[in-house]
Design a protein around this motif. Sequence first.
Motif, PDB file in Angstrom:
ATOM      1  N   GLY A 354     -44.817   6.520 -20.069  1.00 43.51           N
ATOM      2  CA  GLY A 354     -45.117   7.564 -21.032  1.00 43.51           C
ATOM      3  C   GLY A 354     -44.640   6.602 -22.281  1.00 43.51           C
ATOM      4  N   LEU A 355     -44.027   5.645 -22.398  1.00 40.68           N
ATOM      5  CA  LEU A 355     -43.294   5.152 -23.621  1.00 40.68           C
ATOM      6  C   LEU A 355     -42.578   5.988 -24.667  1.00 40.68           C
ATOM      7  N   ASN A 356     -42.086   7.266 -24.184  1.00 40.30           N
ATOM      8  CA  ASN A 356     -41.207   8.087 -24.558  1.00 40.30           C
ATOM      9  C   ASN A 356     -39.829   7.841 -24.752  1.00 40.30           C
ATOM     10  N   THR A 357     -38.912   8.258 -25.491  1.00 42.44           N
ATOM     11  CA  THR A 357     -37.682   8.159 -25.625  1.00 42.44           C
ATOM     12  C   THR A 357     -36.989   8.999 -24.768  1.00 42.44           C
ATOM     13  N   LEU A 358     -36.055   8.611 -23.809  1.00 38.92           N
ATOM     14  CA  LEU A 358     -35.617   9.753 -22.653  1.00 38.92           C
ATOM     15  C   LEU A 358     -34.052  10.081 -23.312  1.00 38.92           C
ATOM     16  N   VAL A 359     -33.696  11.374 -22.994  1.00 41.38           N
ATOM     17  CA  VAL A 359     -32.361  11.746 -23.433  1.00 41.38           C
ATOM     18  C   VAL A 359     -31.685  12.485 -22.227  1.00 41.38           C
ATOM     19  N   ILE A 360     -30.440  11.911 -22.080  1.00 43.25           N
ATOM     20  CA  ILE A 360     -29.560  12.322 -20.782  1.00 43.25           C
ATOM     21  C   ILE A 360     -28.981  13.539 -21.290  1.00 43.25           C
ATOM     22  N   PRO A 361     -29.177  14.565 -20.783  1.00 41.30           N
ATOM     23  CA  PRO A 361     -28.567  15.978 -21.033  1.00 41.30           C
ATOM     24  C   PRO A 361     -26.961  16.055 -20.477  1.00 41.30           C
ATOM     25  N   ARG A 362     -26.232  16.869 -21.257  1.00 35.60           N
ATOM     26  CA  ARG A 362     -24.782  17.069 -21.046  1.00 35.60           C
ATOM     27  C   ARG A 362     -24.731  18.050 -19.873  1.00 35.60           C
ATOM     28  N   LYS A 363     -25.550  18.812 -19.611  1.00 37.93           N
ATOM     29  CA  LYS A 363     -25.759  19.830 -18.807  1.00 37.93           C
ATOM     30  C   LYS A 363     -26.887  20.129 -18.020  1.00 37.93           C
ATOM     31  N   SER A 364     -26.841  20.411 -16.763  1.00 38.00           N
ATOM     32  CA  SER A 364     -28.198  20.537 -15.928  1.00 38.00           C
ATOM     33  C   SER A 364     -28.987  21.706 -16.589  1.00 38.00           C
ATOM     34  N   THR A 365     -30.465  21.452 -16.712  1.00 40.55           N
ATOM     35  CA  THR A 365     -31.292  22.487 -17.230  1.00 40.55           C
ATOM     36  C   THR A 365     -32.390  22.499 -16.560  1.00 40.55           C
ATOM     37  N   ILE A 366     -32.991  23.662 -16.659  1.00 34.09           N
ATOM     38  CA  ILE A 366     -34.368  23.925 -15.686  1.00 34.09           C
ATOM     39  C   ILE A 366     -35.591  23.453 -16.366  1.00 34.09           C
ATOM     40  N   SER A 367     -35.236  23.034 -17.649  1.00 32.87           N
ATOM     41  CA  SER A 367     -36.557  22.790 -18.535  1.00 32.87           C
ATOM     42  C   SER A 367     -37.277  21.532 -18.038  1.00 32.87           C
ATOM     43  N   PHE A 368     -38.466  21.249 -18.309  1.00 26.47           N
ATOM     44  CA  PHE A 368     -39.329  20.135 -17.815  1.00 26.47           C
ATOM     45  C   PHE A 368     -39.719  19.256 -19.071  1.00 26.47           C
ATOM     46  N   SER A 369     -38.603  19.110 -20.089  1.00 29.85           N
ATOM     47  CA  SER A 369     -39.032  18.451 -21.081  1.00 29.85           C
ATOM     48  C   SER A 369     -39.437  17.035 -20.833  1.00 29.85           C
ATOM     49  N   GLU A 370     -40.318  16.388 -21.690  1.00 25.81           N
ATOM     50  CA  GLU A 370     -40.758  14.941 -21.488  1.00 25.81           C
ATOM     51  C   GLU A 370     -39.531  13.938 -21.578  1.00 25.81           C
ATOM     52  N   LYS A 371     -38.608  14.510 -22.507  1.00 25.89           N
ATOM     53  CA  LYS A 371     -37.387  13.549 -22.619  1.00 25.89           C
ATOM     54  C   LYS A 371     -36.324  13.641 -21.514  1.00 25.89           C
ATOM     55  N   GLN A 372     -36.533  14.357 -20.368  1.00 21.94           N
ATOM     56  CA  GLN A 372     -35.735  14.396 -19.389  1.00 21.94           C
ATOM     57  C   GLN A 372     -35.634  13.061 -18.522  1.00 21.94           C
ATOM     58  N   PRO A 373     -34.724  12.476 -18.315  1.00 21.74           N
ATOM     59  CA  PRO A 373     -34.808  11.528 -17.321  1.00 21.74           C
ATOM     60  C   PRO A 373     -34.797  11.545 -16.041  1.00 21.74           C
ATOM     61  N   TYR A 374     -35.490  10.817 -15.275  1.00 29.96           N
ATOM     62  CA  TYR A 374     -35.621  11.013 -13.561  1.00 29.96           C
ATOM     63  C   TYR A 374     -35.325   9.524 -13.201  1.00 29.96           C
ATOM     64  N   VAL A 375     -34.486   9.602 -11.977  1.00 28.47           N
ATOM     65  CA  VAL A 375     -34.286   8.358 -11.207  1.00 28.47           C
ATOM     66  C   VAL A 375     -35.103   8.349  -9.930  1.00 28.47           C
ATOM     67  N   TYR A 376     -35.455   7.169  -9.725  1.00 29.07           N
ATOM     68  CA  TYR A 376     -36.246   6.884  -8.325  1.00 29.07           C
ATOM     69  C   TYR A 376     -35.035   6.261  -7.506  1.00 29.07           C
ATOM     70  N   LEU A 377     -34.764   7.118  -6.460  1.00 29.95           N
ATOM     71  CA  LEU A 377     -33.622   7.031  -5.649  1.00 29.95           C
ATOM     72  C   LEU A 377     -33.649   5.806  -4.772  1.00 29.95           C
ATOM     73  N   LYS A 378     -34.758   5.307  -4.569  1.00 29.17           N
ATOM     74  CA  LYS A 378     -35.079   3.938  -3.493  1.00 29.17           C
ATOM     75  C   LYS A 378     -34.512   2.830  -4.564  1.00 29.17           C
ATOM     76  N   CYS A 379     -34.667   2.901  -5.532  1.00 30.77           N
ATOM     77  CA  CYS A 379     -34.491   1.485  -6.429  1.00 30.77           C
ATOM     78  C   CYS A 379     -33.587   1.726  -7.746  1.00 30.77           C
ATOM     79  N   GLY A 380     -33.570   2.803  -8.142  1.00 27.72           N
ATOM     80  CA  GLY A 380     -32.485   3.301  -9.457  1.00 27.72           C
ATOM     81  C   GLY A 380     -33.194   3.323 -10.607  1.00 27.72           C
ATOM     82  N   HIS A 381     -34.373   2.881 -10.798  1.00 28.94           N
ATOM     83  CA  HIS A 381     -35.154   2.876 -12.161  1.00 28.94           C
ATOM     84  C   HIS A 381     -35.106   4.284 -12.675  1.00 28.94           C
ATOM     85  N   VAL A 382     -34.990   4.554 -13.947  1.00 24.90           N
ATOM     86  CA  VAL A 382     -35.011   5.557 -14.787  1.00 24.90           C
ATOM     87  C   VAL A 382     -36.077   5.710 -15.459  1.00 24.90           C
ATOM     88  N   GLN A 383     -37.037   6.920 -15.238  1.00 27.19           N
ATOM     89  CA  GLN A 383     -38.120   7.077 -16.083  1.00 27.19           C
ATOM     90  C   GLN A 383     -38.212   8.382 -16.496  1.00 27.19           C
TER      91      GLN A 383
END
Length: 484
Positions: A354-383
């Motif tokens: 998406g080429l968008n900037t990701l923002v790591i939250p301080r607390k767990s949220t249930i929102s699906f913001s495009e800034k929310q980072p996800y990790v691929y658990l097989k390799c560790g890449h954050v997207q």
Amino acid sequence: MRREYCNHCHEQPNIFGLKTSYDSNWLDVYKINGMVCLKMWSETSPSQSKPHIGSSSVDKSSGSSGPSTPHHSHSEVDPSTNGQACKYGELVILGYNGSLPQGEKGRRRSKFVLCKRPVPNGVKKSKHYVVKQPQSSKAILDSMQHSISYTLSRNQAVIVEYMLDDETDMFQIGRSSEIPIDFVVMDTIPGDKGGDCKVTQSTISRFACRFLVERNETQTARVYAAGFDSSRNIFLGEKATKWQHNGEIDGLTTNGILILHPRGSFCGGSLPGIWREISVGGGVYSLRESRSTPQKGTKIEDEMNDLQDGTLIDLCGATLLWRSADGLNKSPTKKHLEEMIDELNAGRPQCPVGLNTLVIPRKSTISFSEKQPYVYLKCGHVQGLHDWGLDKNSDSRTCPMCLKVGPIVKLCMGIEPAFYVDSGPPTFAFNPCGHMASEQTVKYWASVPIPHGTNGFQATCPFCATPLFGDPGYVRLIFQDHVD
């Protein structure tokens, strides 16, 4: 009725009107932040009020009230600490990331701070004797007498009386909300704690265990199975595991209290030790075959029930971590953890799709913001969250960076400082929950077997109690940052 403010925390108390005469003085009973407190003052000179001495227990049979073992009281303040309370340490429940989902309320919270009491309330063994009718014995009927009753048969029991010890402070843990319990602990539910998730039948004892802390400079803390009830009694029934040796009697609670010490210093990431069981009298034993087996384990003669920084205490339904005051001084603070999150976010990590900037939250949220980072658990890449490489049949995804196939999970910072074994950057995450922490912290908890069920053990994330998946149970995070 006059309104006063607590001299220690400057909160205005909610006085609910209970007064009682004691040694020609008066006691005001009131609540501050859910804690029941007492204030002693002289009727002839009410302006010269004495400091808090703890909470009171009411003798329901007579309707009178009187001074009891102090509980939930404000802490003694040491002049050498610039007005700060004399802190012994903290008991932190595994599975909560800084607070309970419903909030911290009164004695029901994610961690309990043990501080020096204004008046010592510890106890020590005084004497023991055999009785034929334990329920009618003087020690059991006297609500001011601490005692433990070991029932041997229907017509015989051993009573162990305890006397006050002005060199120790006592703190009690359990499921009960009665006054003698300082820290109310309920069963921990793994994973997301949102919604209505309650345990229908708890395995934690109402009066699970007690801690005695020496008030001197060593501040040695010890743990014992079982706690005194509102009548200051502990009862071990006829079916409870108990034994006599060299004139002394001891026993185990139904589901047991287990402890595990780290091998070496907790700060720095040592290896975990071996789980042991603690008896009512404080003896250390090897584990029983299963949690409630009647046959006790082998006595470990060279081990003590003393706590050390990083000791785990399992209540059969919840596991507590003991952090000493000295150990906490060597650990990162919440502010330090938040600063490391800000530093990661300052690198402006990007999603390669998406080429968008990701923002790591301080607390767990249930929102699906495009800034929310996800990790691929097989390799560790954050997207970010996107549909590229999604297999709709299995919900697994192909990483666009390395083409490895596996699940993804939302990243969230592990913000409870007590669980950290060092102050390193949060460059690793637990699998499968996605809680971030330092490399040494993640590797330590992945090596700790937490009791599960009647005789099982499994490594879990300390921030949410989710069982770790796969080997090693964590992943190194790979950010695409500093791309400007």
